[in-house]
Design a protein around this motif. Sequence first.
Motif, PDB file in Angstrom:
ATOM      1  N   GLU A 252       1.050  -1.154  -0.168  1.00 19.88           N
ATOM      2  CA  GLU A 252      -0.195  -0.120  -0.073  1.00 19.88           C
ATOM      3  C   GLU A 252       0.940   1.352   0.507  1.00 19.88           C
ATOM      4  N   ALA A 253       1.702   1.532   0.744  1.00 18.11           N
ATOM      5  CA  ALA A 253       3.191   2.286   0.805  1.00 18.11           C
ATOM      6  C   ALA A 253       3.691   2.593  -0.308  1.00 18.11           C
ATOM      7  N   HIS A 254       4.386   1.391  -1.162  1.00 19.04           N
ATOM      8  CA  HIS A 254       5.473   1.547  -1.984  1.00 19.04           C
ATOM      9  C   HIS A 254       5.090   0.931  -3.012  1.00 19.04           C
ATOM     10  N   GLY A 255       3.416  -0.222  -3.253  1.00 17.31           N
ATOM     11  CA  GLY A 255       3.737  -0.338  -4.523  1.00 17.31           C
ATOM     12  C   GLY A 255       4.526  -1.284  -5.010  1.00 17.31           C
ATOM     13  N   LEU A 256       5.052  -2.352  -3.721  1.00 18.61           N
ATOM     14  CA  LEU A 256       5.824  -3.753  -3.451  1.00 18.61           C
ATOM     15  C   LEU A 256       4.682  -4.813  -3.984  1.00 18.61           C
ATOM     16  N   LEU A 270      13.329  -4.653  -1.931  1.00 18.15           N
ATOM     17  CA  LEU A 270      13.383  -2.923  -0.734  1.00 18.15           C
ATOM     18  C   LEU A 270      13.975  -2.238  -1.813  1.00 18.15           C
ATOM     19  N   PRO A 271      13.342  -1.632  -1.865  1.00 12.30           N
ATOM     20  CA  PRO A 271      14.089   0.153  -2.593  1.00 12.30           C
ATOM     21  C   PRO A 271      14.746   0.439  -1.337  1.00 12.30           C
ATOM     22  N   PRO A 272      15.647   1.288  -2.144  1.00 13.19           N
ATOM     23  CA  PRO A 272      17.622   1.499  -1.071  1.00 13.19           C
ATOM     24  C   PRO A 272      17.455   2.192   0.299  1.00 13.19           C
ATOM     25  N   LEU A 274      14.342   2.197   2.356  1.00  5.13           N
ATOM     26  CA  LEU A 274      14.121   0.688   3.294  1.00  5.13           C
ATOM     27  C   LEU A 274      14.378  -0.396   3.923  1.00  5.13           C
ATOM     28  N   ALA A 275      15.999  -0.605   2.929  1.00  5.46           N
ATOM     29  CA  ALA A 275      16.655  -1.126   2.690  1.00  5.46           C
ATOM     30  C   ALA A 275      18.093  -0.641   3.765  1.00  5.46           C
ATOM     31  N   ALA A 276      17.759  -0.104   3.936  1.00  6.00           N
ATOM     32  CA  ALA A 276      19.178   1.153   4.620  1.00  6.00           C
ATOM     33  C   ALA A 276      19.427   0.288   5.845  1.00  6.00           C
ATOM     34  N   GLY A 277      21.039   0.387   6.306  1.00 10.30           N
ATOM     35  CA  GLY A 277      21.280   0.369   7.802  1.00 10.30           C
ATOM     36  C   GLY A 277      21.089  -0.861   8.184  1.00 10.30           C
ATOM     37  N   ASP A 278      20.708  -1.714   8.776  1.00  4.74           N
ATOM     38  CA  ASP A 278      19.792  -3.167   9.401  1.00  4.74           C
ATOM     39  C   ASP A 278      18.666  -3.399   9.207  1.00  4.74           C
ATOM     40  N   LEU A 279      17.827  -2.626   8.505  1.00  5.86           N
ATOM     41  CA  LEU A 279      16.244  -2.645   7.383  1.00  5.86           C
ATOM     42  C   LEU A 279      16.127  -3.755   7.029  1.00  5.86           C
ATOM     43  N   ARG A 280      17.003  -3.444   6.226  1.00  4.28           N
ATOM     44  CA  ARG A 280      16.404  -5.403   5.396  1.00  4.28           C
ATOM     45  C   ARG A 280      16.807  -6.627   5.803  1.00  4.28           C
ATOM     46  N   ALA A 305       6.776 -15.073  21.633  1.00  2.00           N
ATOM     47  CA  ALA A 305       5.322 -14.494  20.761  1.00  2.00           C
ATOM     48  C   ALA A 305       5.529 -13.165  20.385  1.00  2.00           C
ATOM     49  N   PRO A 306       5.218 -12.196  22.271  1.00  2.00           N
ATOM     50  CA  PRO A 306       4.354 -10.505  22.267  1.00  2.00           C
ATOM     51  C   PRO A 306       5.762 -10.284  21.273  1.00  2.00           C
ATOM     52  N   ALA A 307       6.791 -10.428  21.230  1.00  4.97           N
ATOM     53  CA  ALA A 307       7.566  -9.322  20.738  1.00  4.97           C
ATOM     54  C   ALA A 307       7.917  -9.440  19.698  1.00  4.97           C
ATOM     55  N   VAL A 308       7.528 -10.044  19.041  1.00  2.00           N
ATOM     56  CA  VAL A 308       7.362  -9.908  17.174  1.00  2.00           C
ATOM     57  C   VAL A 308       6.598  -8.653  16.967  1.00  2.00           C
ATOM     58  N   VAL A 309       5.233  -9.002  18.402  1.00  2.49           N
ATOM     59  CA  VAL A 309       4.470  -7.974  16.875  1.00  2.49           C
ATOM     60  C   VAL A 309       5.551  -6.263  17.477  1.00  2.49           C
ATOM     61  N   ARG A 310       6.245  -6.404  19.127  1.00  2.00           N
ATOM     62  CA  ARG A 310       7.314  -5.079  19.106  1.00  2.00           C
ATOM     63  C   ARG A 310       8.350  -4.767  18.255  1.00  2.00           C
ATOM     64  N   ALA A 311       8.627  -5.905  17.457  1.00  2.64           N
ATOM     65  CA  ALA A 311       9.999  -6.103  16.301  1.00  2.64           C
ATOM     66  C   ALA A 311       9.176  -5.512  15.191  1.00  2.64           C
ATOM     67  N   ALA A 312       8.104  -6.060  14.842  1.00  2.77           N
ATOM     68  CA  ALA A 312       6.765  -4.673  13.340  1.00  2.77           C
ATOM     69  C   ALA A 312       6.915  -3.939  13.900  1.00  2.77           C
ATOM     70  N   ARG A 313       6.331  -3.500  15.288  1.00  2.22           N
ATOM     71  CA  ARG A 313       5.904  -2.172  15.119  1.00  2.22           C
ATOM     72  C   ARG A 313       7.005  -1.675  15.212  1.00  2.22           C
ATOM     73  N   ASP A 314       8.247  -1.554  15.446  1.00  2.00           N
ATOM     74  CA  ASP A 314       9.526  -1.341  15.576  1.00  2.00           C
ATOM     75  C   ASP A 314       9.973  -0.525  13.987  1.00  2.00           C
ATOM     76  N   LEU A 315       9.814  -1.384  13.224  1.00  2.00           N
ATOM     77  CA  LEU A 315      10.479  -1.584  11.796  1.00  2.00           C
ATOM     78  C   LEU A 315       9.719  -0.377  11.110  1.00  2.00           C
ATOM     79  N   LEU A 316       8.180  -1.612  10.860  1.00  2.00           N
ATOM     80  CA  LEU A 316       7.327   0.051  10.407  1.00  2.00           C
ATOM     81  C   LEU A 316       8.026   1.561  10.656  1.00  2.00           C
ATOM     82  N   ALA A 317       8.122   1.739  11.883  1.00  4.40           N
ATOM     83  CA  ALA A 317       8.421   2.779  11.945  1.00  4.40           C
ATOM     84  C   ALA A 317       9.655   3.636  12.098  1.00  4.40           C
ATOM     85  N   ASP A 318      10.718   2.606  11.364  1.00  3.47           N
ATOM     86  CA  ASP A 318      11.907   3.310  10.637  1.00  3.47           C
ATOM     87  C   ASP A 318      11.551   3.435   9.522  1.00  3.47           C
ATOM     88  N   TRP A 319      10.861   2.642   8.227  1.00  2.00           N
ATOM     89  CA  TRP A 319      10.157   2.518   7.226  1.00  2.00           C
ATOM     90  C   TRP A 319      10.166   3.719   6.604  1.00  2.00           C
TER      91      TRP A 319
END
Length: 335
Positions: A252-256, A270-272, A274-280, A305-319
């Motif tokens: 929805e955000a980047h058309g991938l 992934l666009p550059p 969204l893949a910079a640093g440790d994002l990829r 398992a709850p840490a997966v949601v927190r890690a996904a939320r953090d990755l979304l914020a960085d993206w």
Amino acid sequence: MSRHSRGAVWCGLASFPVAAGLVPLTGATGSAQGPGLTDQDFEVTPEPARAHLGDSVSLRFRVRLDERDLLYDTVPRPTADLPEGVRILSVEKLRRGPDRIYTGRARVAFYRTGRRAAPVFGLPFMRAVKGVTRATLTSDTAFVEIEPVAPAGNPSLKDIKEIERQRGPDPRLVAGLLGAAAVALVGALLGRRQRGGPVAPAPTDTFSIATGPYQAALERLDQIERERWLAMGEIDRHYAAVADALRRYLEEAHGLPALERTTTELIWILPPALAAGDLRQRCAELLGEADLVKFARRRPDQADAPAVVRAARDLLADWHHATAGPRPQTSYALR
């Protein structure tokens, strides 16, 4: 007459039945059996026996051969030119049954009334024991009663009248009625809006795109936590929903084409930003963990398992902030 002469005459008479048998095999309209050739039948049964002019009539074939006979062709063919007013529509290949009986069918049409003879069909065969290298087994003669479509004579045509064209309504009257109905409909809608206040918007998906792809992805993660799948033991569903939220954000955000690609394929398109640093690497770890749970039937500790949601939320914020600007430093990395 000497003994030698009597032997010669007997040999000549013995050879005569074979030669005489070839004549009816090539031109007769009945069965092709002749002297010396027995145990053969080529029966034809018309279905129906009475038909109308131009109707399709089936001719059922039943062929019985001697065990010493060998067919050259299993498709019966007319032995002579078709009579006037007879047309062959189709001829099927004969099929041999367990009892050595061949069956098949032909479809013909007749365009002359009265009692009509069906075409005579033939099958080429050989019987090596009798020295017959090639002969023709011809079918029986079958008849069909063809009736006219119209009654006999010259009957008069009945119940046929000229078409009466009925006059329709005046086009101007129709246009006026439609216009009045349209005005009344518009007036009713306007009056309803004034009495009932603003019209409520049509319902949309739970996570509306109007809030933006990033906010919609966060709402999906919040919904995952509210579902409490972990408490019900549905860990695989929990991980699959987290991965789906990340993939939908990328679409929805980047058309991938994130929902159509594997994890390995996705992380390398992934666009550059969204893949910079440790994002990829973080994306690969999150999606890879979900793949192991879904496909490899891995069962992680329920406490992790709850840490997966927190890690996904953090990755979304960085993206999101990688394309929109800097963000405050928080850390929900998957450990």
